[in-house]
Design a protein around this motif. Sequence first.
Motif, mmCIF file in Angstrom:
data_model
loop_
_atom_site.group_PDB
_atom_site.id
_atom_site.type_symbol
_atom_site.label_atom_id
_atom_site.label_comp_id
_atom_site.label_asym_id
_atom_site.label_seq_id
_atom_site.Cartn_x
_atom_site.Cartn_y
_atom_site.Cartn_z
ATOM 1 N N HIS A 93 0.820 -1.218 0.000
ATOM 2 C CA HIS A 93 0.000 0.000 0.000
ATOM 3 C C HIS A 93 0.851 1.263 0.000
ATOM 4 C CE1 HIS A 93 0.244 0.977 4.413
ATOM 5 N NE2 HIS A 93 0.355 -0.319 4.562
ATOM 6 N N ASP A 125 6.384 1.561 6.367
ATOM 7 C CA ASP A 125 4.973 1.144 6.227
ATOM 8 C C ASP A 125 4.235 2.064 5.271
ATOM 9 O OD1 ASP A 125 2.463 0.076 6.597
ATOM 10 O OD2 ASP A 125 2.155 1.003 8.543
ATOM 11 N N ASP A 126 4.068 1.725 4.003
ATOM 12 C CA ASP A 126 4.494 0.461 3.434
ATOM 13 C C ASP A 126 5.095 0.727 2.052
ATOM 14 O OD1 ASP A 126 4.669 -2.386 3.091
ATOM 15 O OD2 ASP A 126 2.825 -2.328 1.939
ATOM 16 N N GLU A 159 -5.226 1.354 2.575
ATOM 17 C CA GLU A 159 -5.018 0.272 3.541
ATOM 18 C C GLU A 159 -5.213 0.756 4.964
ATOM 19 O OE1 GLU A 159 -3.016 -2.804 6.001
ATOM 20 O OE2 GLU A 159 -2.653 -0.670 5.963
ATOM 21 N N ASP A 183 4.179 -6.268 4.115
ATOM 22 C CA ASP A 183 3.704 -5.172 4.971
ATOM 23 C C ASP A 183 3.736 -5.630 6.425
ATOM 24 O OD1 ASP A 183 2.493 -2.798 5.770
ATOM 25 O OD2 ASP A 183 0.463 -3.442 5.266
#
Length: 478
Positions: A93, A125-126, A159, A183
Amino acid sequence: MKYCDDVIIKKIDEYISLNKNKIVDDLLELVRVPSVKGEAKPDAPFGEKCAEMLDKTALLFEYNGFKTDINHIDGYALSYYGEGDKSIGLFAHTDVVPVDDKWQVCKPFEPVVKEGYIFGRGCNDDKSGVIETLYAAKIIRDLGLDFNSKLVMFSGSNEESGMEDISAFAAKEQMPDVSLVPDAMYPCICGERSMIKFDIVSKNKTTTIKKFHGGEAFNIVLGELNAELVYSDELWMQISNVCGNNENFVISKDADTIYITSKGVAKHVMDAETAVNAAMVMADMLAKCPAIGDNDAKLLNDISSYLKDCYGTGFGIAHNDDIFGKLVCANGIVRLTENGNIKLTFDCRIGLSYDLEDVKRQIHISCGDAWTVENADGSIGYNMDDDAPAKRVLEDVYASISGIDGVQGYRIAAGTYARKLKNAYPIGTVAYYKAEPYPMPEGHGGIHQPDEMMSIDAFLEAIKILVCLLLELDKLIN
Ligand SMILES: [Zn+2]
């Protein structure tokens, strides 16, 4: 069993070391886009910045020679490599969580490289997952490695706040035969709990309480609550007596208001056992003051019973799952609504042996006539068989490359894209055994924290691991 022969590993290492600067630059470029969820616009369902981020990511894949389709309506892009009847999905994401003003090393969207680490919101992230995906595909192609599946590379943009992107994918696109979600962590995740987020709102309005306010995140146990009460001499005296020199309370007054701050211990929901909810601290104290009046005393007693432990006992949903353990139910946000009703927001994480609809029904029942349940939003988890062949491959390849034996897939309480997919395993984007320690102040450096950071060496290692995982999964399914 030995995975990926030494000749291939050596070629991958050489490729990565030759392209190291390019890889880091591509990641920094993505981090520069502040892809936090914003107001929906036409063709930008999660805001203009998330849409810009998606376009930029798609362009990067296209530039590197991977055919890419953007779905602007649902907020995801799909890039492809290879041919074959079988397909392997990679899901990362591009959206990030909001930032605060506590950043010390750099501004959140002006990333820097320092002592082998990248700093910036989303570097781990991410957006690392996006770049890891891109370079794994490039390495397989550019080195001409044997690969007989079709690689489907998903870049999402929702996400962190709803997963509408992946839900649309699952509804509209063909599900890959096996998928990885870079992730999370190594060797892999093989199960996630079900979750429900819900509000309870008192039907009665408060009479003495004028303000009842604390918390910003539903998944962090409430650490501080601010209350304001209608002033009376009697109530002030009772509160002063009950609070005494208790350092969990700060009290003050003026002509018509009593001000109270109660302090608890804020922790993530999954550490709720060692947290203390500040609303419970407040409710227990005020319930000992008769001058608060019967109406408000009843509301406070209810709150106290809903918050009395973090296992959902107050809602009658306490449950112990053989695989996932005890149900956890914790409160993170408290408000007094405009109409004068008290509203509490709960985050509940549940093992798979307890049906989500049964949990919801029981919460409704326990709220009875005094409270209403609102905004109940549930998501069902999953659990993979311990002996699933793909899971074994992930564990064995990780052991083979890292030299760390016997680490098994984890079951977690958090949610990733994998819960909306079929036969999907979250994996890492950072191989921590390669990371030199970098000391940071408490609360800094992690994902979702200020000064989010990532070791470059550990990230490059993750690209190598992903290539080897893809080669072995390709053999497994063909
Ligand atoms: Zn993430």
